[in-house]
Write an enzyme that holds these catalytic residues in place. Structure first.
Site, PDB file in Angstrom:
ATOM      1  CB  CYS A 113      -1.199   0.154   1.321  1.00 38.38           C
ATOM      2  SG  CYS A 113      -1.902  -1.499   0.932  1.00 38.38           S
ATOM      3  CG  HIS A 264      -3.043   2.718   2.636  1.00 35.16           C
ATOM      4  ND1 HIS A 264      -3.350   2.951   1.836  1.00 35.16           N
ATOM      5  CD2 HIS A 264      -2.518   2.202   2.907  1.00 35.16           C
ATOM      6  CE1 HIS A 264      -4.352   1.898   1.520  1.00 35.16           C
ATOM      7  NE2 HIS A 264      -3.682   1.018   2.566  1.00 35.16           N
ATOM      8  CG  ASN A 294      -6.808  -0.778   1.659  1.00 39.02           C
ATOM      9  OD1 ASN A 294      -6.329  -0.483   1.057  1.00 39.02           O
ATOM     10  ND2 ASN A 294      -6.338  -1.275   2.716  1.00 39.02           N
TER      11      ASN A 294
HETATM   12  O1  UT7 Z   1      -3.314  -2.042   3.839  1.00 43.79           O
HETATM   13  C1  UT7 Z   1      -3.125  -2.271   5.187  1.00 43.79           C
HETATM   14  C2  UT7 Z   1      -3.916  -3.691   5.495  1.00 43.79           C
HETATM   15  N1  UT7 Z   1      -4.813  -3.656   6.415  1.00 43.79           N
HETATM   16  C3  UT7 Z   1      -5.510  -2.911   7.665  1.00 43.79           C
HETATM   17  O2  UT7 Z   1      -5.215  -1.951   7.183  1.00 43.79           O
HETATM   18  C4  UT7 Z   1      -5.586  -3.723   8.458  1.00 43.79           C
HETATM   19  C5  UT7 Z   1      -5.611  -3.118   9.569  1.00 43.79           C
HETATM   20  N2  UT7 Z   1      -6.270  -3.662  10.348  1.00 43.79           N
HETATM   21  C6  UT7 Z   1      -7.927  -2.653  11.197  1.00 43.79           C
HETATM   22  O3  UT7 Z   1      -8.740  -2.209  10.091  1.00 43.79           O
HETATM   23  C7  UT7 Z   1      -8.541  -3.715  12.041  1.00 43.79           C
HETATM   24  O4  UT7 Z   1      -7.662  -4.601  12.819  1.00 43.79           O
HETATM   25  C8  UT7 Z   1      -9.773  -4.619  12.056  1.00 43.79           C
HETATM   26  C9  UT7 Z   1     -11.129  -4.253  10.571  1.00 43.79           C
HETATM   27  C10 UT7 Z   1      -9.378  -6.348  10.313  1.00 43.79           C
HETATM   28  C11 UT7 Z   1     -10.267  -6.551  12.334  1.00 43.79           C
HETATM   29  O5  UT7 Z   1     -11.054  -4.888  13.605  1.00 43.79           O
HETATM   30  P1  UT7 Z   1     -10.766  -4.939  15.143  1.00 43.79           P
HETATM   31  O6  UT7 Z   1     -11.254  -4.085  15.993  1.00 43.79           O
HETATM   32  O7  UT7 Z   1      -9.710  -6.144  14.869  1.00 43.79           O
HETATM   33  O8  UT7 Z   1     -11.480  -6.412  15.012  1.00 43.79           O
HETATM   34  P2  UT7 Z   1     -10.622  -7.727  15.547  1.00 43.79           P
HETATM   35  O9  UT7 Z   1     -10.193  -8.697  14.964  1.00 43.79           O
HETATM   36  O10 UT7 Z   1     -10.320  -7.876  16.698  1.00 43.79           O
HETATM   37  O11 UT7 Z   1     -11.826  -8.774  16.037  1.00 43.79           O
HETATM   38  C12 UT7 Z   1     -13.024  -8.856  16.873  1.00 43.79           C
HETATM   39  C13 UT7 Z   1     -14.400  -9.221  17.145  1.00 43.79           C
HETATM   40  C14 UT7 Z   1     -13.905 -10.417  16.741  1.00 43.79           C
HETATM   41  O12 UT7 Z   1     -14.821 -11.287  17.529  1.00 43.79           O
HETATM   42  P3  UT7 Z   1     -14.380 -12.539  19.367  1.00 43.79           P
HETATM   43  O13 UT7 Z   1     -13.909 -12.775  19.167  1.00 43.79           O
HETATM   44  O14 UT7 Z   1     -14.390 -11.159  19.644  1.00 43.79           O
HETATM   45  O15 UT7 Z   1     -15.604 -12.907  19.471  1.00 43.79           O
HETATM   46  C15 UT7 Z   1     -13.498 -11.010  15.593  1.00 43.79           C
HETATM   47  O16 UT7 Z   1     -14.201 -12.646  15.155  1.00 43.79           O
HETATM   48  O17 UT7 Z   1     -15.400  -9.334  16.275  1.00 43.79           O
HETATM   49  C16 UT7 Z   1     -14.953 -10.099  14.670  1.00 43.79           C
HETATM   50  N3  UT7 Z   1     -15.174 -10.242  13.758  1.00 43.79           N
HETATM   51  C17 UT7 Z   1     -15.761  -9.433  12.652  1.00 43.79           C
HETATM   52  N4  UT7 Z   1     -17.432 -10.029  13.298  1.00 43.79           N
HETATM   53  C18 UT7 Z   1     -18.282  -9.408  11.788  1.00 43.79           C
HETATM   54  C19 UT7 Z   1     -13.573  -9.061  12.491  1.00 43.79           C
HETATM   55  N5  UT7 Z   1     -14.199  -9.094  11.788  1.00 43.79           N
HETATM   56  C20 UT7 Z   1     -15.597  -9.518  11.903  1.00 43.79           C
HETATM   57  C21 UT7 Z   1     -16.646  -8.772  10.254  1.00 43.79           C
HETATM   58  N6  UT7 Z   1     -18.201  -9.024  11.516  1.00 43.79           N
HETATM   59  N7  UT7 Z   1     -15.731  -8.767   9.301  1.00 43.79           N
END
Ligand code: UT7
Length: 340
Positions: A113, A264, A294
């Site tokens: 990115c 970005h 993104n």
């Molecule tokens: O260009 C670079 C590319 N990468 C990035 O920019 C990624 C940067 N990171 C992020 O944007 C965030 O970390 C994410 C959006 C990917 C994830 O958000 P988060 O607030 O860090 O969520 P998490 O991974 O901590 O997940 C929290 C909960 C989990 O459930 P449990 O284990 O607490 O029961 C996940 O399974 O949310 C769940 N979850 C979802 N639920 C509904 C994760 N993705 C989803 C989803 N819908 N799409």
């Protein structure tokens, strides 16, 4: 005067996929996705589209805006992690052929990115020494084609598209870069290489045919992007604010003096946290990921083009473009638009 961006262009495929569309086949919701990322929808390349076709459309729009002819172009650099072929012929060569830029050298650059800023810096060096030629820098991606659409933690984040700029220089060879008031910072932290990956490279030897003893090529597997979201989020917030601060310090100015930040577009929460860290109002940060998601290397040039065409980005504004991505990589450029 000197090295400057003389035209911008972008292309977003017409097909739009909303969060609700994704929620039809995955356990997720518009509410979760929007509240965690700021994304409502993304553009997805159609069956007849690819990184090269979208990149060519963005570049043509940038050439039209700049009023330059294909034969004036001396270099085409395409920043992409989703080339049409893996890895050759380069997407840049496909675009060079499509645009009829017969005098242009062409190559792809992969810095995820952050790729557009890395590519911009290559092209800046080129026009610095060959001021009789113009350069096109393109960020183009079809990220939706390398996603695991059953992984709700990553597939909701990305979209397809392309953006491009044309660079020109009216100083004698080698002079412009000595006078420039722009500054660029390119960086990497390979210790985080495992945070965003895609298999399919050449690091493992092929198995040996048991009969002949020569390497045997199994049918290649399809590989998807994998993401450690939390780690990337923390790196992004730390890095975006540091790059902006370091760039301002190098030019003996302060973030408060910046008119606009083109970060970005990975996640609106990342940009909000960066604004808070920098103690800058969020209004200074360009935001379009609600409808683009993104688009990796394409996100900054798409943002620039949208801001130019809406009249938001005008001559004389002090801006920083700043990105981060797989690698891990990061990069930033400070400039007084449109001078580099
Ligand atoms: O260009 C670079 C590319 N990468 C990035 O920019 C990624 C940067 N990171 C992020 O944007 C965030 O970390 C994410 C959006 C990917 C994830 O958000 P988060 O607030 O860090 O969520 P998490 O991974 O901590 O997940 C929290 C909960 C989990 O459930 P449990 O284990 O607490 O029961 C996940 O399974 O949310 C769940 N979850 C979802 N639920 C509904 C994760 N993705 C989803 C989803 N819908 N799409």
């Amino acid at each position: 005067m000197g090295i400057r961006i003389i035209g911008t262009g972008s292309y977003l495929p017409p097909k739009v996929v909303t969060n609700e569309d994704i929620a039809k086949s995955l356990e997720t919701s518009d509410e979760w996705i929007y509240s965690h990322t700021g994304i409502h929808s993304r553009h997805v390349a159609g069956a007849d589209e690819s990184t090269a076709t979208m990149g060519a459309k963005a570049a043509q729009a940038a050439m039209d805006a700049a009023g330059v002819k294909p034969e004036e172009i001396g270099l085409i650099v395409v920043a992409t992690s989703t080339p049409d072929y893996n890895p050759f012929p380069s997407t840049a060569c496909l675009i060079q052929g499509a645009l009829g830029c017969a005098n242009a050298g062409a190559f792809d650059l992969q810095a995820a990115c952050s790729g557009f800023i890395y590519a911009l810096e290559q092209a800046r060096g080129f026009v610095n020494f060959y001021p009789d030629k113009k350069a096109i820098v393109i960020g183009a991606e079809t990220l939706t084609r390398i996603l695991d659409w059953t992984d709700r933690g990553s597939c909701i984040l990305f979209g397809d598209g392309a953006g491009a700029v044309v660079l020109a220089n009216d100083e004698p060879p080698g002079v412009a870069s000595l006078k420039t008031k722009a500054h660029t910072l390119l960086g990497a932290d390979g210790k985080g290489a495992g945070f965003i990956t895609r298999e399919g490279g050449c690091r493992e030897p092929l198995p040996l045919d048991p009969v002949t003893g020569i390497p045997w090529r199994p049918i290649p597997k399809l590989h998807s992007l994998t993401l450690q979201g939390h780690d990337v989020f923390a790196f992004a917030v730390r890095t975006l604010s540091k790059v902006c601060r370091d760039l301002c310090a190098k030019l003996q100015t302060t973030p408060e003096e910046l008119d606009r930040v083109f970060a970005h577009q990975a996640n609106a929460r990342i940009i909000e946290a960066t604004a808070r860290r920098m103690k800058l109002p969020l209004e200074k940060f360009f935001l379009n990921l609600e409808t683009t998601a993104n688009t990796s290397a394409a996100s900054i040039p798409i943002s620039l083009d949208q801001a130019v065409r809406s009249g938001e980005l005008t001559e004389g504004l002090k801006i920083v473009m700043v990105g981060f991505g797989a690698g891990l990589t990061y990069a930033g450029t400070y400039c007084t638009w449109p001078n580099l």
